[in-house]
Design a protein around this motif. Sequence first.
Motif, PDB file in Angstrom:
ATOM      1  N   GLY A  73       0.797  -1.222   0.000  1.00  0.00           N
ATOM      2  CA  GLY A  73       0.000   0.000   0.000  1.00  0.00           C
ATOM      3  C   GLY A  73       0.827   1.267   0.000  1.00  0.00           C
ATOM      4  N   ALA A  74       2.034   1.185   0.577  1.00  0.00           N
ATOM      5  CA  ALA A  74       2.888   2.370   0.668  1.00  0.00           C
ATOM      6  C   ALA A  74       3.445   2.772  -0.689  1.00  0.00           C
ATOM      7  N   GLY A  75       3.588   1.794  -1.598  1.00  0.00           N
ATOM      8  CA  GLY A  75       3.983   2.108  -2.967  1.00  0.00           C
ATOM      9  C   GLY A  75       5.460   2.342  -3.215  1.00  0.00           C
ATOM     10  N   GLN A  76       6.269   2.456  -2.159  1.00  0.00           N
ATOM     11  CA  GLN A  76       7.711   2.704  -2.383  1.00  0.00           C
ATOM     12  C   GLN A  76       8.539   1.467  -2.080  1.00  0.00           C
ATOM     13  N   PHE A  77       7.849   0.312  -1.975  1.00  0.00           N
ATOM     14  CA  PHE A  77       8.548  -0.937  -1.640  1.00  0.00           C
ATOM     15  C   PHE A  77       8.289  -2.008  -2.692  1.00  0.00           C
ATOM     16  N   LYS A  78       8.146  -1.606  -3.953  1.00  0.00           N
ATOM     17  CA  LYS A  78       7.847  -2.591  -5.006  1.00  0.00           C
ATOM     18  C   LYS A  78       8.949  -3.641  -5.107  1.00  0.00           C
ATOM     19  N   THR A  79      10.208  -3.208  -5.019  1.00  0.00           N
ATOM     20  CA  THR A  79      11.317  -4.153  -5.127  1.00  0.00           C
ATOM     21  C   THR A  79      11.317  -5.107  -3.938  1.00  0.00           C
ATOM     22  N   LEU A  80      11.095  -4.566  -2.747  1.00  0.00           N
ATOM     23  CA  LEU A  80      11.069  -5.392  -1.537  1.00  0.00           C
ATOM     24  C   LEU A  80       9.968  -6.446  -1.636  1.00  0.00           C
ATOM     25  N   VAL A  81       8.785  -6.035  -2.060  1.00  0.00           N
ATOM     26  CA  VAL A  81       7.659  -6.965  -2.158  1.00  0.00           C
ATOM     27  C   VAL A  81       7.939  -8.026  -3.228  1.00  0.00           C
ATOM     28  N   ALA A  82       8.484  -7.597  -4.366  1.00  0.00           N
ATOM     29  CA  ALA A  82       8.827  -8.555  -5.429  1.00  0.00           C
ATOM     30  C   ALA A  82       9.873  -9.545  -4.921  1.00  0.00           C
ATOM     31  N   ALA A  83      10.834  -9.037  -4.170  1.00  0.00           N
ATOM     32  CA  ALA A  83      11.887  -9.889  -3.628  1.00  0.00           C
ATOM     33  C   ALA A  83      11.315 -10.871  -2.604  1.00  0.00           C
ATOM     34  N   ALA A  84      10.402 -10.388  -1.765  1.00  0.00           N
ATOM     35  CA  ALA A  84       9.783 -11.257  -0.757  1.00  0.00           C
ATOM     36  C   ALA A  84       9.011 -12.389  -1.425  1.00  0.00           C
ATOM     37  N   LYS A  85       8.331 -12.059  -2.524  1.00  0.00           N
ATOM     38  CA  LYS A  85       7.593 -13.089  -3.266  1.00  0.00           C
ATOM     39  C   LYS A  85       8.569 -14.079  -3.892  1.00  0.00           C
ATOM     40  N   ALA A  86       9.626 -13.576  -4.532  1.00  0.00           N
ATOM     41  CA  ALA A  86      10.606 -14.439  -5.194  1.00  0.00           C
ATOM     42  C   ALA A  86      11.319 -15.347  -4.196  1.00  0.00           C
ATOM     43  N   ALA A  87      11.543 -14.837  -2.996  1.00  0.00           N
ATOM     44  CA  ALA A  87      12.281 -15.595  -1.985  1.00  0.00           C
ATOM     45  C   ALA A  87      11.383 -16.529  -1.191  1.00  0.00           C
ATOM     46  N   GLY A  88      10.069 -16.397  -1.375  1.00  0.00           N
ATOM     47  CA  GLY A  88       9.144 -17.245  -0.630  1.00  0.00           C
ATOM     48  C   GLY A  88       8.985 -16.864   0.827  1.00  0.00           C
TER      49      GLY A  88
END
Length: 151
Positions: free
Chosen positions: A17-32
């Motif tokens: 929701g904050a919108g400035q953590f797209k890379t972090l969220v993508a990384a969290a998904k990729a890392a499981g």
Amino acid sequence: MSATAARAADIVDTAVGAGQFKTLVAAAKAAGVVPVLKSKGPFTVFAPTDAAFAALPPGTVEDLLKPKNKGKLAAILKYHVIPGAVKAGDVAGKKLSVKTAQGQPVAVDGTFFGVHVNDAHVVQADIVASNGVIHVIDKVLLPPAKTAMHH
């Protein structure tokens, strides 16, 4: 709408929701690690902004997002997570070594203006989620290598 009407979003949804953590969220998904960050907690997460990830050497993020680096990426992300909810006020005026979910400690220093985690600055503290607290940081924390890295 009162503050009590909406249940606080969990750490992942808050970051999305904050919108400035797209890379972090993508990384969290990729890392499981999304299921961990959606679990009961509580956790304290030092969340690097997209700008912090962009400041890494070119190609670093792309490389880490590759399936073969899932374990390495998960270790880096877990190095940003501390079990328990720690707010900025809890560390004000203190220097602490805090064990991360990855196993190695981070140095938290609240004795200067603001709070530092290793060499990152907390740029926004105490974003409360339903299962913990997010502190926004301006650098990606990289766990100290246990052995010399060879490329």
